[in-house]
Design a protein around this motif. Structure first.
Motif, PDB file in Angstrom:
ATOM      1  N   ARG A 103      16.906  30.499  12.101  1.00 36.58           N
ATOM      2  CA  ARG A 103      16.985  31.027  11.278  1.00 36.58           C
ATOM      3  C   ARG A 103      18.045  31.743  11.322  1.00 36.58           C
ATOM      4  NH1 ARG A 103      12.887  34.656  12.702  1.00 36.58           N
ATOM      5  NH2 ARG A 103      10.717  33.103  12.032  1.00 36.58           N
ATOM      6  N   ASP A 107      21.045  30.986   7.734  1.00 40.62           N
ATOM      7  CA  ASP A 107      21.529  32.369   7.539  1.00 40.62           C
ATOM      8  C   ASP A 107      22.631  32.653   7.716  1.00 40.62           C
ATOM      9  OD1 ASP A 107      19.176  33.852   6.950  1.00 40.62           O
ATOM     10  OD2 ASP A 107      18.823  35.139   8.062  1.00 40.62           O
ATOM     11  N   ARG A 111      25.807  32.077   4.443  1.00 42.53           N
ATOM     12  CA  ARG A 111      27.138  33.002   4.589  1.00 42.53           C
ATOM     13  C   ARG A 111      28.062  32.503   4.702  1.00 42.53           C
ATOM     14  NH1 ARG A 111      27.325  35.968   8.026  1.00 42.53           N
ATOM     15  NH2 ARG A 111      26.110  36.033  10.314  1.00 42.53           N
TER      16      ARG A 111
END
Length: 311
Positions: A103, A107, A111
């Motif tokens: 996760r 993420d 970004r």
């Protein structure tokens, strides 16, 4: 702890050679263990621009020392360092730890707009993973790990799968690298550790000292055959849904492969044999409309198609 040493040109570095074909800018999961430390040094030596990702699960009191080591090495090598701590106390299981890390990886990939991830799994990990899948009966999702695989939008590279842990340690010692030992690697509560500490030594003592190499070769054969079979199901599993008409008359083996591949392409992790069988049993049964999976996911039957949705 030894002083950190930056080696931009390690003598005869086979690990750097194995990295030549991966993209220049990559995310890399670096725990601070010897495998990942050699990976980071080798990435820089191979001319790559790694973005170092370090995750603290909060399981050990000395995890901050792992983070400090990785951060200091990142600074010496002049590469970006990103870390994250677990926000809450999750159950201490391998599956949960892996889910948390990924996760974080996903993420960060979003970004940084970088979806190439390099991990330091090696040949010993491959054998242990193969035996774990064998003992759990989860061969439906593959045998062992692939050098290149995907998880959602992530492309995952495991270039060290041909190298043994002993060779990685010998190389690290020769180049005076500093790394951290994770004490949880000796925790007998984890299946992987039981396999490493008990099952493999038993097989080596009772049968053959080369049992790991034999298992690695057998795993390699099975993986390549499985990849070939999965290519035959790519077209069926590539769409957002699975059509009953593509599956109802197919052999059971093809049904299982197509369902497993379809779920994997949808980003479903830790697919079990029971999950696949439950979905497969919906084929041809008009009265069964829904199959619940883990993590609040479900597969429903609608308009002659199987669709992945939330419960």
């Amino acid at each position: 702890m030894q002083k950190l040493l930056t080696r931009k040109h390690s003598q005869n570095n086979p690990f750097a050679e194995s990295l030549k074909s991966i993209p220049e800018i990559v995310l890399c999961g670096i725990s601070g263990g010897v495998d990942s430390i050699v990976l980071l040094h080798s990435l820089v030596e191979a001319g790559k621009k790694p973005i170092v990702l370090h995750f603290e699960h909060g399981w050990r009191k000395d995890e901050a020392l792992d983070s400090k080591l990785v951060e200091e090495l990142s600074k010496e090598l002049n590469v970006e360092f990103i870390k994250k701590k677990s926000e809450k106390s999750f159950p201490k299981t391998e599956a949960v730890a892996r889910e948390e890390r990924f996760r974080f990886f996903i993420d960060t990939a979003q970004r940084k707009n970088c979806y190439d991830l390099v991990l330091a799994h090696h040949a010993d990990d491959q054998v242990e993973t193969f035996l774990m899948q064998l003992l759990r009966g989860t061969g439906t999702k593959g045998w062992g790990m692939d050098k290149i695989s995907s998880f959602g939008k992530l492309t995952i590279y495991r270039p060290f799968l041909d190298f043994w842990k002993a060779d990685i340690i010998a190389f690290a010692k020769k180049n005076q690298y500093c790394w951290r030992e994770d004490e949880t690697n000796d925790n007998a509560l984890f299946l992987r550790n039981k396999i490493r500490k008990e099952l493999i030594p038993f097989l080596e003592n009772r049968f053959s000292k080369s049992v790991k190499k034999s298992l690695w070769k057998f795993c390699e054969i099975l993986r390549e055959e499985k990849k070939w079979l999965m290519q035959l199901t790519q077209e069926i599993a590539s769409g957002p849904s699975l059509r009953f008409s593509d599956l109802e008359k197919a052999p059971i083996g093809k049904q299982r492969l197509a369902i497993g591949l379809w779920l994997k392409k949808r980003g479903v992790a830790d697919i079990s044999f029971e999950d696949i069988e439950s979905i497969r049993k919906m084929i041809g049964k008009q009265d069964k409309k829904k199959c619940n999976l883990s993590r609040s996911l479900a597969v429903i039957f609608k308009n002659d198609e199987l669709i992945l949705t939330h419960q």
